[in-house]
Design an enzyme around this catalytic site. Structure first.
Site, mmCIF file in Angstrom:
data_model
loop_
_atom_site.group_PDB
_atom_site.id
_atom_site.type_symbol
_atom_site.label_atom_id
_atom_site.label_comp_id
_atom_site.label_asym_id
_atom_site.label_seq_id
_atom_site.Cartn_x
_atom_site.Cartn_y
_atom_site.Cartn_z
ATOM 1 N N LYS A 154 0.856 -1.287 -0.060
ATOM 2 C CA LYS A 154 -0.041 -0.126 0.275
ATOM 3 C C LYS A 154 0.946 1.279 0.093
ATOM 4 C CE LYS A 154 -1.871 1.967 3.963
ATOM 5 N NZ LYS A 154 -1.540 3.418 4.035
ATOM 6 N N ASN A 155 1.878 1.303 0.770
ATOM 7 C CA ASN A 155 2.598 2.481 0.932
ATOM 8 C C ASN A 155 3.611 2.692 0.034
ATOM 9 O OD1 ASN A 155 1.014 3.124 3.333
ATOM 10 N ND2 ASN A 155 2.530 2.329 4.821
ATOM 11 N N ARG A 166 -4.287 10.206 3.284
ATOM 12 C CA ARG A 166 -3.374 11.063 3.892
ATOM 13 C C ARG A 166 -2.499 11.102 2.608
ATOM 14 N NH1 ARG A 166 -2.358 13.793 7.916
ATOM 15 N NH2 ARG A 166 -0.212 14.114 7.382
ATOM 16 N N CYS A 182 -6.137 13.540 11.845
ATOM 17 C CA CYS A 182 -5.507 12.008 11.804
ATOM 18 C C CYS A 182 -5.795 11.357 12.977
ATOM 19 C CB CYS A 182 -3.976 11.932 11.293
ATOM 20 S SG CYS A 182 -3.401 10.543 11.310
ATOM 21 N N ARG A 222 0.026 15.371 12.567
ATOM 22 C CA ARG A 222 0.759 14.913 11.415
ATOM 23 C C ARG A 222 1.109 16.183 10.557
ATOM 24 N NH1 ARG A 222 -1.376 9.339 9.225
ATOM 25 N NH2 ARG A 222 0.645 9.093 8.015
ATOM 26 N N PRO A 223 1.932 16.879 10.982
ATOM 27 C CA PRO A 223 2.296 18.232 10.082
ATOM 28 C C PRO A 223 2.831 17.840 9.009
ATOM 29 C CG PRO A 223 3.988 18.099 11.955
ATOM 30 C CD PRO A 223 2.639 17.004 12.142
ATOM 31 N N ILE A 224 2.790 18.756 7.929
ATOM 32 C CA ILE A 224 3.524 18.543 6.645
ATOM 33 C C ILE A 224 4.801 19.500 6.521
ATOM 34 C CG2 ILE A 224 1.769 17.194 5.561
ATOM 35 C CD1 ILE A 224 1.113 19.847 3.948
ATOM 36 N N ASP A 225 5.276 20.126 7.604
ATOM 37 C CA ASP A 225 6.251 21.303 7.445
ATOM 38 C C ASP A 225 7.630 21.022 6.684
ATOM 39 O OD1 ASP A 225 6.199 19.378 9.898
ATOM 40 O OD2 ASP A 225 8.225 20.739 10.338
ATOM 41 N N GLN A 226 7.790 19.437 6.660
ATOM 42 C CA GLN A 226 8.981 19.318 6.135
ATOM 43 C C GLN A 226 8.879 19.014 4.794
ATOM 44 O OE1 GLN A 226 12.184 18.793 7.931
ATOM 45 N NE2 GLN A 226 10.881 19.804 9.320
ATOM 46 N N ASP A 286 3.980 0.967 12.189
ATOM 47 C CA ASP A 286 2.505 0.192 11.528
ATOM 48 C C ASP A 286 2.611 -1.090 11.985
ATOM 49 O OD1 ASP A 286 3.048 2.139 8.425
ATOM 50 O OD2 ASP A 286 2.381 2.531 10.217
ATOM 51 N N ILE A 291 7.353 7.304 16.980
ATOM 52 C CA ILE A 291 6.807 8.104 15.504
ATOM 53 C C ILE A 291 5.781 8.975 15.826
ATOM 54 C CG2 ILE A 291 6.536 7.714 13.298
ATOM 55 C CD1 ILE A 291 9.156 6.708 14.113
ATOM 56 N N ARG A 297 -8.833 -0.226 3.777
ATOM 57 C CA ARG A 297 -7.788 0.815 3.111
ATOM 58 C C ARG A 297 -6.595 0.199 2.667
ATOM 59 N NH1 ARG A 297 -6.067 5.143 6.438
ATOM 60 N NH2 ARG A 297 -4.808 5.533 4.509
HETATM 61 C C1 EPZ Z 1 3.886 7.116 6.282
HETATM 62 O O1 EPZ Z 1 3.210 8.271 6.737
HETATM 63 C C2 EPZ Z 1 3.114 5.955 6.082
HETATM 64 N N1 EPZ Z 1 2.070 5.952 5.140
HETATM 65 C C3 EPZ Z 1 2.465 5.642 7.597
HETATM 66 O O2 EPZ Z 1 1.552 4.459 7.625
HETATM 67 C C4 EPZ Z 1 3.570 5.328 8.489
HETATM 68 O O3 EPZ Z 1 2.970 5.025 9.786
HETATM 69 C C5 EPZ Z 1 4.766 6.354 8.576
HETATM 70 O O4 EPZ Z 1 5.010 6.866 7.166
HETATM 71 C C6 EPZ Z 1 5.810 6.100 9.365
HETATM 72 O O5 EPZ Z 1 6.408 4.980 8.884
HETATM 73 C C7 EPZ Z 1 2.166 5.964 4.079
HETATM 74 O O6 EPZ Z 1 3.362 5.798 3.600
HETATM 75 C C8 EPZ Z 1 1.177 6.400 2.912
HETATM 76 P P1 EPZ Z 1 5.983 10.347 8.243
HETATM 77 P P2 EPZ Z 1 3.836 9.622 6.757
HETATM 78 O O7 EPZ Z 1 6.022 11.613 7.613
HETATM 79 O O8 EPZ Z 1 4.760 9.877 5.639
HETATM 80 C C9 EPZ Z 1 6.236 13.758 11.558
HETATM 81 C C10 EPZ Z 1 -0.295 3.047 7.577
HETATM 82 O O9 EPZ Z 1 -0.725 2.469 8.630
HETATM 83 N N2 EPZ Z 1 6.267 14.630 10.452
HETATM 84 O O10 EPZ Z 1 7.352 9.398 8.372
HETATM 85 O O11 EPZ Z 1 2.548 10.701 7.003
HETATM 86 C C11 EPZ Z 1 4.836 13.166 11.763
HETATM 87 O O12 EPZ Z 1 4.114 13.893 12.509
HETATM 88 C C12 EPZ Z 1 0.273 4.548 7.540
HETATM 89 O O13 EPZ Z 1 0.118 2.233 6.412
HETATM 90 C C13 EPZ Z 1 6.439 16.027 10.870
HETATM 91 O O14 EPZ Z 1 6.772 16.329 11.825
HETATM 92 O O15 EPZ Z 1 4.767 9.374 8.122
HETATM 93 C C14 EPZ Z 1 5.156 11.702 12.413
HETATM 94 O O16 EPZ Z 1 5.371 11.902 13.913
HETATM 95 C C15 EPZ Z 1 -0.213 5.225 8.976
HETATM 96 N N3 EPZ Z 1 6.748 16.834 9.716
HETATM 97 C C16 EPZ Z 1 6.636 11.634 11.967
HETATM 98 O O17 EPZ Z 1 7.036 12.828 11.569
HETATM 99 C C17 EPZ Z 1 6.244 16.280 8.431
HETATM 100 O O18 EPZ Z 1 6.467 17.302 7.656
HETATM 101 C C18 EPZ Z 1 6.808 10.382 10.991
HETATM 102 O O19 EPZ Z 1 5.919 10.790 9.837
HETATM 103 C C19 EPZ Z 1 6.252 15.351 8.057
HETATM 104 C C20 EPZ Z 1 6.249 14.162 9.143
#
Ligand code: EPZ
Length: 430
Positions: free
Chosen positions: A22-23, A93, A117, A122-126, A305, A327, A397
């Site tokens: 999926k991911n 997402r 969420c 789950r911000p997207i600042d990065q 996950d 995480i 999903r």
């Molecule tokens: C991906 O989510 C996966 N989703 C998630 O799987 C998975 O849990 C996660 O990576 C961690 O491995 C998909 O791939 C579609 P991150 P993502 O950005 O990309 C913080 C599932 O069940 N962060 O690695 O959203 C964030 O809040 C799903 O299949 C920021 O602070 O995860 C989190 O605490 C759930 N700023 C941490 O980083 C940012 O700009 C990791 O998030 C981005 C993230």
């Protein structure tokens, strides 16, 4: 509204074939937008996240043709850079990936902020930091993210936080930028590597995926490809947890054992037998698992996950287990549901302490997110008596035909359709 009814207590055995990841697929499908030619993507899983992604691309003008159940041909040439509004983005997402791919192709993108969420903040600042480094201006208005760039110019980017999504979005925005982009503190998950491999098969120039430093040399155009998505590491891990919880004997086929190592090591440690083959693992459960500690960590650490599913196994292990979720800040919502089955779990912030009990007992429960729902299934299959699991749309999903695959392993599971409950539609937003 659909629910599962599970009669637990049976040892599951037999073979299960794992579907495409999926991911990985929710990144690879939007990445096709960057191509100047049609692409064929194989081994796609039959899950609602794929349906939603293809629907969005089709409504934007891409030509989508299902060649068979797991293979899709996508012709992106007619695709228009239309906005992706909240009502489309709220169900998944991964619509954030359209930011990177549309920016990479059109130098602009208009996508709704991802919805709330169930895992906490789950911000997207990065993601936005990465786009800005490439020369993009970003405006937030009315819940929409508007990106635009006259030119995309390669740059050096250091992620303050290890982020799968930001790494993937950064790669997609940079593959056709001018010059070299270096992403440091990059995520190393298998699905990041799969996306990079797919883009390289389209003529991109990406090296280092799977390490902390990814280098992307921009190219003028990308051509078509035929690419097969890797097997789903988390689906495989979930069936490993099913074998453990039901004390069964399951051969899990179409896997990459290397991707499962952190899960395999934990299961071995608590007393589950795991045998590895080239593209399969055999998992044999037994009596008397030993409690352990788990701390989730970016790959190659223990995957967040899989945290809920392993907790469901440890709920009946001997002694105390400690689960640290490093995480996400709210990934224990499934604990309340497991407590309804008699689990003895206390949660303090990002740490859950599990005191193993003899046996869980079936109960009505509600899935709060995809992996929480999977954990409830793992627990219900191992429990005594009957469980009902509501809001299974979360589970569908990310798990293809889960009740069919479980039935083939001997599970007593039925999917029942009942009249829609009040508020169910709003719960579908993730
Ligand atoms: C991906 O989510 C996966 N989703 C998630 O799987 C998975 O849990 C996660 O990576 C961690 O491995 C998909 O791939 C579609 P991150 P993502 O950005 O990309 C913080 C599932 O069940 N962060 O690695 O959203 C964030 O809040 C799903 O299949 C920021 O602070 O995860 C989190 O605490 C759930 N700023 C941490 O980083 C940012 O700009 C990791 O998030 C981005 C993230």
């Amino acid at each position: 509204m659909e629910k599962y009814i599970i009669k637990g207590g049976k040892k599951l055995s037999g073979e299960v074939v794992i579907s495409g990841a999926k991911n990985a697929v929710v990144a690879i499908l939007p990445a096709v937008i960057l191509s100047d030619e049609p692409c064929v993507i194989e081994n796609i899983p039959g899950i609602s996240d794929v349906t939603i992604t293809l629907q969005i691309m089709s409504e934007m003008g891409a030509k989508i043709r299902m060649i068979n159940k797991t293979t899709v041909e996508i012709d992106p040439r007619g695709l228009m850079n239309l906005p992706i509004p909240y009502d489309k983005a709220k169900r998944m997402r991964a619509t954030t990936y359209f930011l990177g791919t549309l920016l990479g192709r059109f130098h602009s993108a208009h996508v709704s902020m991802p919805g709330g969420c169930n895992l906490g903040d789950r911000p997207i600042d990065q993601h936005l930091k990465c786009f800005a480094a490439l020369g993009t201006t970003c405006e937030l208005e009315g819940g929409m993210i508007h990106l635009s760039a006259d030119r995309l110019i390669g740059n050096q980017i250091f992620f303050d936080k290890n982020s799968v999504g930001a790494t993937i979005n950064g790669i997609m925005a940079a593959v056709k930028a001018e010059g070299l982009t270096i992403i440091e503190n990059a995520a190393k998950e298998p699905h990041v590597v799969d996306l990079a491999n797919c883009l390289n098969s389209m003529g991109a120039d990406i090296i280092g995926a799977g390490t902390d430093v990814i280098k992307i040399r921009g190219v003028k155009s990308l051509h078509g490809t035929t690419y097969s998505v890797i097997p789903d590491q988390i689906e495989a891990g979930t069936y490993m947890a099913v074998a453990a919880a039901t004390k069964g004997d399951i051969l899990i086929k179409n896997v990459i054992p290397k991707h499962l190592e952190p899960i395999t090591n934990k299961l071995l440690k608590i007393g589950v037998k795991v045998e590895q083959f080239d593209d399969a693992v055999r998992v044999v459960g037994g009596e008397g698992y030993v409690g352990t500690s788990i701390k989730t960590h970016p790959h190659p650490g223990f995957p967040t996950d899989m945290q809920p599913q392993l907790s469901a196994v440890l709920a009946c292990a001997n002694g105390t287990s400690m689960i640290t979720e490093s995480i996400f800040d709210n990934r224990f919502r499934y604990v309340d549901e497991l407590r309804r089955m008699g689990a003895n779990i206390s949660v303090e912030g990002r740490v859950a302490v599990i005191e193993g009990v003899e046996r869980l007992k079936g109960a009505p429960m509600r899935a709060t997110d995809l992996r929480a729902g999977a954990a409830l299934i793992v627990a219900a299959l191992g429990a005594e008596g009957t469980s009902e699991i509501y809001d299974i749309f979360h589970i569908e999903r990310g798990y293809e035909n889960m009740e069919i695959k479980l039935k083939a392993l001997g599970a007593d599971i039925e999917k029942i359709d009942e009249p829609e409950e009040p508020g169910e539609e709003s719960r579908k937003a993730i």
